[in-house]
Design a protein around this motif. Structure first.
Motif, PDB file in Angstrom:
ATOM      1  N   ILE A  62      39.286  37.126  45.931  1.00  0.00           N
ATOM      2  CA  ILE A  62      38.434  37.552  44.812  1.00  0.00           C
ATOM      3  C   ILE A  62      36.984  37.147  45.068  1.00  0.00           C
ATOM      4  N   LEU A  63      36.782  35.911  45.464  1.00  0.00           N
ATOM      5  CA  LEU A  63      35.426  35.424  45.711  1.00  0.00           C
ATOM      6  C   LEU A  63      34.749  36.212  46.823  1.00  0.00           C
ATOM      7  N   GLN A  64      35.505  36.509  47.866  1.00  0.00           N
ATOM      8  CA  GLN A  64      34.951  37.285  48.976  1.00  0.00           C
ATOM      9  C   GLN A  64      34.562  38.681  48.508  1.00  0.00           C
ATOM     10  N   GLY A  65      35.416  39.289  47.706  1.00  0.00           N
ATOM     11  CA  GLY A  65      35.125  40.627  47.197  1.00  0.00           C
ATOM     12  C   GLY A  65      33.931  40.665  46.262  1.00  0.00           C
ATOM     13  N   LYS A  69      30.202  32.282  46.148  1.00  0.00           N
ATOM     14  CA  LYS A  69      30.577  31.029  46.794  1.00  0.00           C
ATOM     15  C   LYS A  69      30.975  30.019  45.728  1.00  0.00           C
ATOM     16  N   ALA A  70      31.996  29.227  46.030  1.00  0.00           N
ATOM     17  CA  ALA A  70      32.509  28.249  45.082  1.00  0.00           C
ATOM     18  C   ALA A  70      32.677  26.908  45.770  1.00  0.00           C
ATOM     19  N   SER A  71      33.161  25.936  45.017  1.00  0.00           N
ATOM     20  CA  SER A  71      33.456  24.607  45.552  1.00  0.00           C
ATOM     21  C   SER A  71      34.891  24.250  45.193  1.00  0.00           C
ATOM     22  N   PHE A  72      35.664  23.867  46.196  1.00  0.00           N
ATOM     23  CA  PHE A  72      37.080  23.575  46.011  1.00  0.00           C
ATOM     24  C   PHE A  72      37.324  22.070  46.155  1.00  0.00           C
ATOM     25  N   PHE A  73      37.917  21.476  45.122  1.00  0.00           N
ATOM     26  CA  PHE A  73      38.346  20.082  45.201  1.00  0.00           C
ATOM     27  C   PHE A  73      39.831  20.088  45.525  1.00  0.00           C
ATOM     28  N   LEU A 203      39.531  35.306  36.539  1.00  0.00           N
ATOM     29  CA  LEU A 203      38.376  35.047  37.393  1.00  0.00           C
ATOM     30  C   LEU A 203      37.458  36.254  37.612  1.00  0.00           C
ATOM     31  N   PRO A 204      37.972  37.435  37.927  1.00  0.00           N
ATOM     32  CA  PRO A 204      37.052  38.563  38.153  1.00  0.00           C
ATOM     33  C   PRO A 204      36.162  38.869  36.947  1.00  0.00           C
ATOM     34  N   GLY A 205      36.735  38.840  35.752  1.00  0.00           N
ATOM     35  CA  GLY A 205      35.952  39.121  34.558  1.00  0.00           C
ATOM     36  C   GLY A 205      34.916  38.051  34.273  1.00  0.00           C
ATOM     37  N   ILE A 206      35.274  36.802  34.518  1.00  0.00           N
ATOM     38  CA  ILE A 206      34.319  35.702  34.333  1.00  0.00           C
ATOM     39  C   ILE A 206      33.119  35.892  35.255  1.00  0.00           C
ATOM     40  N   ILE A 207      33.398  36.174  36.519  1.00  0.00           N
ATOM     41  CA  ILE A 207      32.319  36.364  37.491  1.00  0.00           C
ATOM     42  C   ILE A 207      31.439  37.547  37.103  1.00  0.00           C
ATOM     43  N   ASP A 208      32.058  38.671  36.783  1.00  0.00           N
ATOM     44  CA  ASP A 208      31.288  39.878  36.461  1.00  0.00           C
ATOM     45  C   ASP A 208      30.416  39.669  35.222  1.00  0.00           C
ATOM     46  N   THR A 209      30.966  39.018  34.195  1.00  0.00           N
ATOM     47  CA  THR A 209      30.205  38.821  32.958  1.00  0.00           C
ATOM     48  C   THR A 209      29.015  37.901  33.182  1.00  0.00           C
ATOM     49  N   LEU A 210      29.237  36.802  33.913  1.00  0.00           N
ATOM     50  CA  LEU A 210      28.136  35.871  34.154  1.00  0.00           C
ATOM     51  C   LEU A 210      27.065  36.500  35.041  1.00  0.00           C
TER      52      LEU A 210
END
Length: 248
Positions: A62-65, A69-73, A203-210
């Motif tokens: 999803i992030l690639q599409g 970029k994110a941060s993974f713990f 996640l996709p909707g969160i990214i698109d809205t922001l």
């Protein structure tokens, strides 16, 4: 009730500031990041837990599409089982952080075991990636000043959050989305989790809205800037959602 909660949060941060800003000879100053620069519309998406082969790779897709970029713990023992996912995170430009080795509640452990949790995870990640992580997040947000100090001694900057999706509680993808969008502002740090189907759906909707609102997604490395020198003393502003402390 809200005013009382805010007062308690301010008091807690003040106590932590005092604890963390007591100089110790020969040591670097501890750092906590609870929010980025509020003068910019940058946000950091952080994903805790895993890696989970059946979930984390889908998040990465999803992030690639979306070009985000994110941060993974990540949890050390899980990273050791799926090192190829950790390498993929780095190869695609994400930040990889320390979420302890066994994902224990650090407030329930003696401090020597807290030290082991941080260091075992860092060692595992260094073996996988060739470099030690810079950032750490205590499982469940369970920490106090001593936990932060142990992290500092292990070369780690503790990262909190401003927007918690509560996706580990079994709520729907729609509710996750509402929580994140209602709590995210400039300099925000978003907390979501790997291993949750509803998170992948949201996640996709969160990214698109922001993005539509003008926000730019950055990694924690970008948000924090260059690694501070030992003389630098800093405690970022407090999170709008206070994680659990040892004193509770």
């Amino acid at each position: 009730m809200r005013k009382l909660r805010n007062m308690l949060l301010v008091l807690t941060v003040a106590l932590l500031w005092c604890a963390l800003h007591t100089p110790k000879e020969g040591t670097a100053q501890a750092l906590v990041i609870a929010r980025g620069d509020i003068s910019t519309k940058n946000v950091a998406l952080t994903i805790d837990d895993g890696p989970h082969p059946g979930f984390t790779n889908r998040i990465l897709d999803i992030l690639q599409g979306k070009g985000v970029k994110a941060s993974f713990f990540v949890v050390g023992r899980m990273a050791a089982v799926s090192p190829e996912i950790v390498r993929r995170m780095l190869a695609e430009g994400h930040t990889v952080g320390n979420h302890t080795h066994y994902h224990n509640n650090l407030l329930s452990l003696p401090l020597e075991n807290v030290h082991i949790e941080w260091d075992m995870c860092s060692s595992t990640l260094k073996t996988i990636t060739g470099k030690a992580p810079r950032f750490a997040r205590p499982p469940g947000g369970n920490y106090d000043a001593s936990v932060l100090e142990v992290a500092r001694k292990s070369g780690l900057t503790t990262v909190l959050w401003t927007a918690n999706g509560a996706d580990c509680t079994g709520i729907s993808s729609g509710d996750i989305t509402k929580r994140i969008l209602s709590r995210t502002g400039p300099g925000g740090i978003i907390l979501l989790h790997s291993g949750v189907e509803a998170t992948i759906e949201a996640l996709p909707g969160i990214i698109d809205t922001l993005k539509a609102k003008g926000y730019r997604f950055v990694t924690l490395d970008e948000m924090a800037g260059p690694v501070p020198t030992p003389q630098r003393k800093e405690l970022r502003s407090a999170s709008s959602e206070s994680p659990t402390k040892r004193m509770d």
